[in-house]
Design a protein around this motif. Structure first.
Motif, PDB file in Angstrom:
ATOM      1  N   ILE A   5       0.848  -1.189   0.000  1.00  0.00           N
ATOM      2  CA  ILE A   5       0.000   0.000   0.000  1.00  0.00           C
ATOM      3  C   ILE A   5       0.882   1.236   0.000  1.00  0.00           C
ATOM      4  N   ARG A   6       0.269   2.345  -0.372  1.00  0.00           N
ATOM      5  CA  ARG A   6       0.997   3.615  -0.406  1.00  0.00           C
ATOM      6  C   ARG A   6       0.263   4.643   0.434  1.00  0.00           C
ATOM      7  N   LYS A   7       0.978   5.264   1.335  1.00  0.00           N
ATOM      8  CA  LYS A   7       0.431   6.342   2.153  1.00  0.00           C
ATOM      9  C   LYS A   7       1.291   7.585   1.897  1.00  0.00           C
ATOM     10  N   GLY A   8       0.687   8.589   1.232  1.00  0.00           N
ATOM     11  CA  GLY A   8       1.477   9.757   0.860  1.00  0.00           C
ATOM     12  C   GLY A   8       2.487   9.367  -0.193  1.00  0.00           C
ATOM     13  N   ALA A   9       3.764   9.627   0.092  1.00  0.00           N
ATOM     14  CA  ALA A   9       4.816   9.292  -0.868  1.00  0.00           C
ATOM     15  C   ALA A   9       5.548   8.006  -0.493  1.00  0.00           C
ATOM     16  N   ARG A  10       5.195   7.374   0.634  1.00  0.00           N
ATOM     17  CA  ARG A  10       5.926   6.216   1.132  1.00  0.00           C
ATOM     18  C   ARG A  10       5.090   4.945   0.977  1.00  0.00           C
ATOM     19  N   TYR A  11       5.790   3.796   0.948  1.00  0.00           N
ATOM     20  CA  TYR A  11       5.133   2.521   0.778  1.00  0.00           C
ATOM     21  C   TYR A  11       5.188   1.697   2.065  1.00  0.00           C
ATOM     22  N   PRO A  29      -4.630  -8.098  14.680  1.00  0.00           N
ATOM     23  CA  PRO A  29      -5.456  -8.519  13.540  1.00  0.00           C
ATOM     24  C   PRO A  29      -4.752  -8.398  12.207  1.00  0.00           C
ATOM     25  N   GLU A  30      -3.666  -7.622  12.161  1.00  0.00           N
ATOM     26  CA  GLU A  30      -2.931  -7.469  10.914  1.00  0.00           C
ATOM     27  C   GLU A  30      -1.488  -7.092  11.200  1.00  0.00           C
ATOM     28  N   ILE A  31      -0.653  -7.298  10.207  1.00  0.00           N
ATOM     29  CA  ILE A  31       0.769  -6.966  10.326  1.00  0.00           C
ATOM     30  C   ILE A  31       1.077  -5.837   9.353  1.00  0.00           C
ATOM     31  N   THR A  32       1.654  -4.762   9.873  1.00  0.00           N
ATOM     32  CA  THR A  32       1.999  -3.603   9.051  1.00  0.00           C
ATOM     33  C   THR A  32       3.479  -3.302   9.208  1.00  0.00           C
ATOM     34  N   ARG A  33       4.168  -3.132   8.102  1.00  0.00           N
ATOM     35  CA  ARG A  33       5.597  -2.808   8.122  1.00  0.00           C
ATOM     36  C   ARG A  33       5.855  -1.604   7.227  1.00  0.00           C
ATOM     37  N   ALA A  34       6.660  -0.680   7.698  1.00  0.00           N
ATOM     38  CA  ALA A  34       7.110   0.422   6.854  1.00  0.00           C
ATOM     39  C   ALA A  34       8.236  -0.079   5.959  1.00  0.00           C
ATOM     40  N   LEU A  35       8.109   0.113   4.652  1.00  0.00           N
ATOM     41  CA  LEU A  35       9.133  -0.340   3.713  1.00  0.00           C
ATOM     42  C   LEU A  35      10.230   0.700   3.495  1.00  0.00           C
ATOM     43  N   ASN A  36      10.049   1.889   4.065  1.00  0.00           N
ATOM     44  CA  ASN A  36      11.085   2.933   4.058  1.00  0.00           C
ATOM     45  C   ASN A  36      11.597   3.269   2.662  1.00  0.00           C
ATOM     46  N   THR A  37      10.676   3.390   1.742  1.00  0.00           N
ATOM     47  CA  THR A  37      11.051   3.791   0.386  1.00  0.00           C
ATOM     48  C   THR A  37       9.861   4.437  -0.301  1.00  0.00           C
ATOM     49  N   ALA A  38      10.161   5.330  -1.237  1.00  0.00           N
ATOM     50  CA  ALA A  38       9.127   5.957  -2.060  1.00  0.00           C
ATOM     51  C   ALA A  38       9.206   5.467  -3.498  1.00  0.00           C
ATOM     52  N   ASP A  39      10.167   4.572  -3.774  1.00  0.00           N
ATOM     53  CA  ASP A  39      10.351   4.052  -5.127  1.00  0.00           C
ATOM     54  C   ASP A  39       9.481   2.808  -5.315  1.00  0.00           C
ATOM     55  N   PRO A  40       8.566   2.795  -6.291  1.00  0.00           N
ATOM     56  CA  PRO A  40       7.662   1.651  -6.448  1.00  0.00           C
ATOM     57  C   PRO A  40       8.376   0.335  -6.734  1.00  0.00           C
ATOM     58  N   GLU A  42      11.477  -0.590  -5.868  1.00  0.00           N
ATOM     59  CA  GLU A  42      12.135  -1.034  -4.645  1.00  0.00           C
ATOM     60  C   GLU A  42      11.103  -1.515  -3.623  1.00  0.00           C
ATOM     61  N   ALA A  43       9.961  -0.843  -3.585  1.00  0.00           N
ATOM     62  CA  ALA A  43       8.905  -1.232  -2.652  1.00  0.00           C
ATOM     63  C   ALA A  43       8.406  -2.637  -2.948  1.00  0.00           C
ATOM     64  N   ARG A  44       8.259  -2.968  -4.244  1.00  0.00           N
ATOM     65  CA  ARG A  44       7.804  -4.311  -4.599  1.00  0.00           C
ATOM     66  C   ARG A  44       8.807  -5.381  -4.177  1.00  0.00           C
ATOM     67  N   VAL A  45      10.101  -5.078  -4.326  1.00  0.00           N
ATOM     68  CA  VAL A  45      11.139  -6.030  -3.918  1.00  0.00           C
ATOM     69  C   VAL A  45      11.084  -6.249  -2.411  1.00  0.00           C
ATOM     70  N   ARG A  46      11.020  -5.149  -1.652  1.00  0.00           N
ATOM     71  CA  ARG A  46      10.984  -5.265  -0.190  1.00  0.00           C
ATOM     72  C   ARG A  46       9.699  -5.932   0.277  1.00  0.00           C
ATOM     73  N   PRO A 183      -4.048  -0.824  -9.099  1.00  0.00           N
ATOM     74  CA  PRO A 183      -4.190   0.421  -9.865  1.00  0.00           C
ATOM     75  C   PRO A 183      -3.404   1.572  -9.270  1.00  0.00           C
ATOM     76  N   THR A 184      -3.210   2.613 -10.065  1.00  0.00           N
ATOM     77  CA  THR A 184      -2.581   3.835  -9.578  1.00  0.00           C
ATOM     78  C   THR A 184      -3.592   4.615  -8.741  1.00  0.00           C
ATOM     79  N   ARG A 185      -3.109   5.622  -8.013  1.00  0.00           N
ATOM     80  CA  ARG A 185      -3.990   6.436  -7.198  1.00  0.00           C
ATOM     81  C   ARG A 185      -5.027   7.143  -8.068  1.00  0.00           C
ATOM     82  N   ALA A 186      -4.598   7.586  -9.254  1.00  0.00           N
ATOM     83  CA  ALA A 186      -5.529   8.270 -10.158  1.00  0.00           C
ATOM     84  C   ALA A 186      -6.639   7.324 -10.614  1.00  0.00           C
ATOM     85  N   SER A 187      -6.303   6.056 -10.899  1.00  0.00           N
ATOM     86  CA  SER A 187      -7.309   5.082 -11.316  1.00  0.00           C
ATOM     87  C   SER A 187      -8.280   4.778 -10.183  1.00  0.00           C
TER      88      SER A 187
END
Length: 492
Positions: A5-11, A29-40, A42-46, A183-187
């Motif tokens: 997911i993307r929040k602002g400029a970070r993933y 109920p869920e696991i959330t991790r900051a991926l510490n990147t704004a590059d899509p 790199e975010a997919r790899v992490r 989808p992208t945010r615009a979509s």
């Protein structure tokens, strides 16, 4: 990509914990991790790496049946220094805050849909009351006890087969579509708008209650929009229900057989280009010493490149590059190009065909655009005054400012003339210059759908693009001076 997911400029990585494992995983109920990147990319790899760690975590929880801390195994076995422990503590606090914020966002979205559902129920009750009243009136007039029912167009019960996920709503439909399409945010913004219009047209919230008649009513509500927009909205609705069928939320797609009426005339015409008189009024209103460079450059760049408002607004200094080519006489040339890409942070494109490079028009270079771009450092945005709104649109506020200036200052009141009219005018200028359609499409980012377009390099060759851009001219246009000491520009 699932769980990304993307929040602002970070993933961030976000994954729900199976109900059977919630207790074993400390009640989370869920696991959330900051991926510490704004590059899509790199975010997919992490995201994939974290996914593997979470899979292992779930496997251990199933085997042990006891309490398992929600922490990747590699961090459990790593020797902990005081500094590292402090870092992990602060990271966990940050991620917990992020998880809470995401949960609150889900609750707000659910509350919003609950309000829509409640409004729909109230509307149905009002309609039922009106039918009762009309039945009583008719019975008194014609001495009949026949009940006044729904209009004839809805004589067929507006209920779908009960197959599919019981209780599933348009909220789950949107989530299913997001998971499958990434989808992208615009979509996403566009799909949310389509769902909102569908609800206003009377479409039920429950998926199993939606029928073809509801989709037809949705299409009828788009009469004031252009044919292209109607076609786009209908395609989105079909894609939404298609994702529901794939996720077993619906037995069939109620929009699959609905089509636009080919004989029906649209009530709103497409955008039209600015006239030369319009362009002169707009150009005369621009000031190269404006405190906000975007006010000066966005209209000029669009006029001489045909780029969309968003594509220009998100440009960075390193998107202006020098390319080399050899002309037919064997002479070597160097030309500045503008690259329209989605590779940078907070950059996106309308479609894959929108990724392209456009030569800087000689008139645009004379006005100092390349010089201005070189005055900005590499990764910085050319127009930092443009701020991204909550929907991920970087030029939404500028669009309002330009529209107001166009109507109130330039006195151009034709509703068909907007910022997009620059793009239409550029396309016309290419045709008048005798530029072939394939090169024209390469400059404007239009797709012909031909399989041949998938062959060759990612970008169109430099030479035909340069030769095409040099043919673009607006006869009678009074160009602005290149600086404050220049005389009135000449016509081209």
């Amino acid at each position: 990509m699932e769980h990304l997911i993307r929040k602002g400029a970070r993933y961030y990585y976000r994954r729900r914990v199976p109900k059977a494992l919630v207790e074993a995983l400390d009640g989370k109920p869920e696991i959330t991790r900051a991926l510490n990147t704004a590059d899509p990319s790199e975010a997919r790899v992490r995201c994939r790496k974290v996914d593997v760690e979470v899979d292992e975590l779930f496997a251990r929880a199933r085997q042990s049946g006891g309490l398992v801390q929600v922490r990747p195994p590699m961090e459990q076995t790593r020797p902990m220094s005081p500094a590292n422990e402090d870092y992990l503590r602060r990271r966990d606090e940050h991620e917990e805050a992020q998880r809470t914020a995401l949960c609150e966002s889900d609750e707000e979205e659910a509350a919003s849909w609950d309000k829509i559902a409640a409004r729909q129920v109230r509307q149905e009750r009002r309609q039922e009351f009106l039918r009762d009243v009309m039945t009583q009136i008719v019975s008194r007039v014609v001495a009949s006890t026949a009940r006044i029912d729904a209009p004839a167009r809805f004589a067929t019960p507006l209920t779908a087969p009960t197959t599919g996920a019981p209780g599933a709503t348009l909220v789950e439909a949107l989530a299913a579509w997001k998971r499958r399409r990434d989808p992208t945010r615009a979509s996403i913004n566009m799909m949310e708008r389509v769902i909102e219009i569908a609800r206003r047209s009377g479409m039920p919230l429950a998926l199993t209650a939606i029928t073809r008649q509801h989709v037809t009513a949705f299409l009828d509500s788009l009469d004031t929009l252009s044919r292209a927009t109607q076609r786009s909205y209908l395609s989105l609705l079909k894609a939404l229900f298609s994702a529901c069928v794939s996720d077993d939320l619906l037995a069939s797609n109620p929009a699959s057989v609905v089509k636009l009426d080919a004989a029906k005339q649209r009530s709103v015409k497409a955008r039209i280009p600015f006239s030369t008189a319009d362009l002169n009024v707009i150009v005369s209103s621009l000031r190269n010493d404006d405190a906000k460079p975007s006010n000066y450059w966005l209209p000029l760049v669009s006029m001489f490149t045909g780029m969309r408002m968003m594509e220009i607004g998100q440009l960075r200094a390193n998107d202006i590059k020098i390319e080399h080519y050899t002309d037919s006489a064997g002479k070597r040339h160097s030309v500045p190009f503008i690259y329209a890409t989605d590779e940078g942070d907070e950059q996106s494109l309308k479609s894959q065909s929108s990724k392209r490079r456009i030569p800087v028009h000689p008139e645009l270079e004379r006005l100092g655009f390349v010089k201005y771009a070189r005055s900005v450092s590499g990764e910085a945005r050319l127009f930092p005054e443009l701020k991204m709104d909550k929907y991920g649109r970087i030029t939404s506020r500028y669009s309002q400012t330009f529209g107001k200036r166009l109507r109130e200052v330039c006195k151009i009141t034709d509703a068909r003339k907007t910022f997009h009219s620059f793009r239409h005018g550029f396309k016309n200028a290419l045709r008048e210059g005798g530029v072939t359609e394939d090169v024209s499409d390469a400059l404007t980012g239009h797709s012909t759908g031909s399989a041949a377009r998938s062959y060759g390099d990612d970008y169109w060759p430099v030479r035909p693009l340069v030769e095409a851009i040099e043919r673009v001219s607006y006869h009678g246009l009074e160009c602005p001076p290149s600086d404050s000491h220049s005389r009135k520009g000449t016509t081209r």
